[in-house]
Design a protein around this motif. Structure first.
Motif, short mmCIF file in Angstrom:
data_model
loop_
_atom_site.label_atom_id
_atom_site.label_comp_id
_atom_site.label_asym_id
_atom_site.label_seq_id
_atom_site.Cartn_x
_atom_site.Cartn_y
_atom_site.Cartn_z
N GLY A 249 0.97 -1.26 -0.27
CA GLY A 249 -0.14 0.02 -0.06
C GLY A 249 0.85 1.27 0.09
N THR A 250 1.86 1.00 0.79
CA THR A 250 2.83 2.35 0.84
C THR A 250 3.42 2.64 -0.69
OG1 THR A 250 3.24 1.85 3.17
CG2 THR A 250 4.97 3.34 1.81
N ALA A 251 3.79 1.53 -1.29
CA ALA A 251 4.45 1.62 -2.39
C ALA A 251 3.52 2.14 -3.66
CB ALA A 251 5.28 0.20 -2.91
N THR A 252 2.25 1.78 -3.49
CA THR A 252 1.46 1.99 -4.60
C THR A 252 0.60 3.24 -4.30
OG1 THR A 252 -0.11 0.40 -3.89
CG2 THR A 252 1.73 -0.26 -5.40
N THR A 253 0.26 3.79 -3.10
CA THR A 253 -0.70 4.69 -3.02
C THR A 253 -0.04 6.09 -2.74
OG1 THR A 253 -1.89 3.17 -1.50
CG2 THR A 253 -2.32 5.49 -1.46
N PRO A 254 -0.59 6.96 -3.73
CA PRO A 254 -0.02 8.18 -3.93
C PRO A 254 -0.40 9.21 -2.68
CG PRO A 254 -0.88 7.93 -6.09
CD PRO A 254 -1.26 6.73 -4.83
N ARG A 255 0.28 10.21 -2.27
CA ARG A 255 -0.26 11.09 -1.20
C ARG A 255 -1.00 11.87 -1.77
NH1 ARG A 255 5.05 13.20 2.50
NH2 ARG A 255 3.80 15.07 1.98
N PRO A 256 -1.90 12.49 -1.05
CA PRO A 256 -3.09 13.44 -1.44
C PRO A 256 -2.35 14.70 -1.96
CG PRO A 256 -3.31 13.37 0.98
CD PRO A 256 -2.34 12.21 0.60
N ALA A 257 -2.96 15.48 -2.96
CA ALA A 257 -2.42 16.58 -3.48
C ALA A 257 -2.67 17.78 -2.23
CB ALA A 257 -3.13 17.14 -4.56
N ARG A 258 -1.63 18.47 -1.95
CA ARG A 258 -1.93 19.54 -1.07
C ARG A 258 -2.71 20.70 -1.48
NH1 ARG A 258 4.36 20.36 1.20
NH2 ARG A 258 4.76 18.53 1.88
#
Length: 258
Positions: A249-258
């Motif tokens: 999940g860490t590798a494939t889930t982008p962080r939300p845009a600021r």
């Protein structure tokens, strides 16, 4: 003849107490936790063990919470960080395309082996951290809120980040992911340590297994369909799978845009 009462001994004649040091305070706190449990490691009890007053300890440790964090920091030195000492950082000699293939799982051969390798090594590292907490049940729950900041904790965080980097995980995701990965490991240890010390925990587990197994297909169709598989697998298997799931999940889930 009446025996003479010995004269009071002068303080100057008594053996001098060892000077207080931060390292000595923490080492004593660890021994106290191992013999009496973390709930007994208070500033007053520790001062008694060190033959001093509580006020003397506050020069080195601000409060009991900080003391517990220092104990955790000391025990983190037992975590096996060797899984992070494998291959170098991702992208060395490969370029961005190589790192991207590792993240997305494209292609076959050496790239796939390397991807699996870093994930498995990260799971082993997290497993070692979890087992350190398993070995000290009273500390596991405290670790959910304790915030160590010493060299052992920094080494653990660095090792996790190094493996995420080796796998080509974007820095932004790794920066948030390291906290989640350690939280999952800590929560797992806290849950199991609490359950192991709870009276009737085994009977409750057996009751849950029976309830899931005997669930009616009419009212709980999905539970009935999965049945015993909901509680299948050895604890070690489930823990390793949990780590792989969160790593993926860490590798494939982008962080939300600021």
């Amino acid at each position: 003849m009446t025996p003479r009462t010995p004269a009071p001994r002068s303080r100057r004649e008594r053996p001098a107490k060892p000077a207080l040091t931060y390292e000595g305070i923490v080492a004593t706190a660890v021994r106290l936790m191992e013999s009496e449990g973390l709930q007994r490691v208070t500033m007053r009890r520790l001062a008694q063990e060190l033959d001093t007053g509580p006020a003397s300890l506050y020069v080195y440790v601000a409060n009991t919470a900080e003391l517990h964090a220092a104990i955790l920091e000391e025990l983190l030195g037992a975590v096996d960080l060797s899984p992070a000492a494998g291959k170098g950082a991702a992208g060395e000699g490969e370029g961005e395309s190589g790192s991207k293939r590792e993240r997305e799982g494209e292609g076959e051969g050496e790239g796939d082996k390397r991807e699996g390798d870093w994930r498995e090594r990260l799971a082993r590292l997290l497993g070692s951290y979890t087992h350190v907490l398993f070995a000290h049940p009273s500390l596991a729950h405290s670790a959910l809120i304790a915030r160590p900041s010493g060299p052992n904790y920094l080494a653990l965080v660095e090792a996790v980040l190094a493996l995420l980097h080796e796998g080509g995980v974007p820095d932004a995701q790794a920066a948030w992911g390291v906290d989640v990965l350690l939280q999952v490991a800590t929560a797992n240890a806290a849950e199991h340590s609490t359950r192991d010390r709870t009276a009737g925990a085994e009977a409750e587990h057996h009751a849950l297994v029976a309830a899931l197994r005997d669930a009616s297909p009419g009212t709980h169709p999905r539970i009935a369909a999965l049945g015993g598989d909901l509680t299948s697998g050895a604890p070690e298997q489930r823990l390793a799978w949990t780590f792989r799931m969160v790593i993926n999940g860490t590798a494939t889930t982008p962080r939300p845009a600021r």
